[in-house]
Write an enzyme that holds these catalytic residues in place. Structure first.
Site: not given
Ligand code: ADP
Ligand code: MG
Length: 399
Positions: A201, A377, A354, A39
């Site tokens: 989620k 975010g 992230g 960063r």
């Molecule tokens: P980002 O930060 O890129 O927006 P998220 O925070 O929405 O992504 O999601 C990341 C998390 O989702 C990771 O920690 C990963 O382990 C979890 N994840 C992905 N697929 C699954 C799954 N099938 N079951 C449980 N957790 C999952």
């Molecule tokens: Mg995340």
């Protein structure tokens, strides 16, 4: 109308002037040392551009989440010292921000010098976007530059309030780049435009799905999110992570999507995360009752890679599986590799979020993408079609 950037300023607006620059120096630290300076490096182009025009640079940033005032653990002092190693310009650190000492340091600084002020989160009114604090901060510069995209979704005194009291208020080069990719490239995408969405989620990504559906040609779903859609389709999901209360919404999205929502054909399942040795692929309608989906399956990975290869604009948010634990990183690897080679073939590829950014970085593929967003975010809120307060407060280009 576009946001004004430092490139829209005249030499006279910069020469000898104090540029108050909000950066995102919220870097990982350990034992009083910076452990990852990505960063800090990301802010150097803006700092260098200002210094080369004869400006005096005053830096503001937050670091960590100090509670209730100054806390030496969260001082920017080590960050300032690290910055000094990265630039030939003189760096002066001041251990306060809204003080006479800070003000005098900005006035004493010579053109070509950098002043780093103490952590903005030590200030009482920062997170409340206190008007008086915003005015005090505005005294610290002759112009305001916001280069902290990762903080632009928060209306704090140093990211939003100050921009109303210190003009011109413009974007730095990093901010400009984020707006160009997440904003312009996605507003008028070269087609096909394919988005890949994953993560844990569906609840956190609903607004992103809603916002993207009208403009994408296809939305490829992975992660645990896929399981909530499976449940909406009446499929057995075993012990997979499902948001039961979102099943009706998933149904509604499937109805509305007119075939644009693509779900994985198969799943990589296992009895539990620590039983990775017994991971095996199954078709999506054969998920065993006592097992869970931890990644998209090999057929889905291959199909997604094909869709990615055929696209001209790609947006990726959220890993395809539990990429932190092998072998459930395969789907994420497949998408990342496909995006890297699509970039080489001329596609515009954007990674936001992230964990997705961290996955791409850990695979050494960050430089192989057109753009990896620095704002977790903030990038998500941007993709939901929201105006970021830190961006909205900046000046617009005339005409
Ligand atoms: P980002 O930060 O890129 O927006 P998220 O925070 O929405 O992504 O999601 C990341 C998390 O989702 C990771 O920690 C990963 O382990 C979890 N994840 C992905 N697929 C699954 C799954 N099938 N079951 C449980 N957790 C999952
Ligand atoms: Mg995340």
């Amino acid at each position: 109308m576009r946001t004004k950037t430092i490139r829209d300023l005249t030499d006279a607006q910069l020469r000898g002037k104090r540029a108050l620059v909000r950066v995102d120096f919220n870097v990982p630290m350990s034992g009083g040392r910076v452990t990852d300076d990505t960063r800090i490096r990301a802010a150097l182009p803006t700092i260098d551009a200002l210094l080369s025009k004869g400006a005096r640079v005053v830096l503001l940033s937050h670091l960590g989440r100090p509670k209730g005032g100054p806390d030496p653990k969260f001082s920017l002092d080590p960050v300032a010292r690290h910055l000094q190693e990265l630039t030939p310009a003189r760096v002066v650190f001041v251990d306060s921000t809204d003080s006479d000492e800070a003000l005098e340091a900005t006035q004493r600084a010579r053109p070509g010098e950098i002043v780093v002020l103490e952590n903005t989160r030590f200030l009482e009114g920062e997170e409340k976007n206190d008007e008086r604090l915003a005015r005090t901060l505005a005294e610290l510069g002759d112009l305001y530059v916001d280069d902290a995209f990762g903080s632009a979704h928060r209306a704090h005194a140093s990211t939003e309030g100050v921009a109303h009291h210190l003009k011109p208020a413009v974007a730095g080069l990093l901010m400009e780049r984020e707006l160009a990719y997440l904003g312009d490239a996605l507003a008028s995408p070269a087609r096909p435009f394919v988005a890949v969405l994953g993560g844990a989620k569906i609840s956190g990504k609903i607004d992103v799905i809603e916002h993207l559906l009208p403009t994408v040609d296809a939305l490829l779903i992975g992660g645990a999110m896929a399981c909530t859609f499976y449940a909406a389709m009446g499929l057995e999901v075993g012990k997979s992570l499902v948001e039961t209360d979102r099943i009706p919404l998933a149904k509604h999205l499937l109805d509305r999507a007119q075939g644009k929502l693509v779900l994985p054909d198969d799943a990589l399942v296992a009895p539990s995360l620590d039983a990775a040795a017994s991971a095996h692929p199954v078709p999506r309608d054969k998920i065993p009752r006592d097992e869970a989906m931890f990644d998209i399956g090999p057929r889905a990975a291959a199909r997604y890679a094909q869709r990615v290869a055929a696209a001209k604009t790609l947006l990726w948010n959220g890993p395809m599986g539990v990429f932190e634990t092998a072998p459930f990183d395969r789907g994420t690897h497949a998408v990342a590799d496909a995006m890297a080679s699509a970039t080489r073939s001329g596609a515009t590829t954007i990674v936001g979020g992230g964990d997705s950014a961290a996955a791409v970085e850990s695979m050494g593929l960050a430089a192989a993408m057109s753009h990896v967003s620095t704002g977790g975010g903030a990038s998500l809120e941007f993709l939901e079609g929201k105006q970021l307060p830190g961006v909205a407060a900046l000046d617009l280009k005339e005409g």
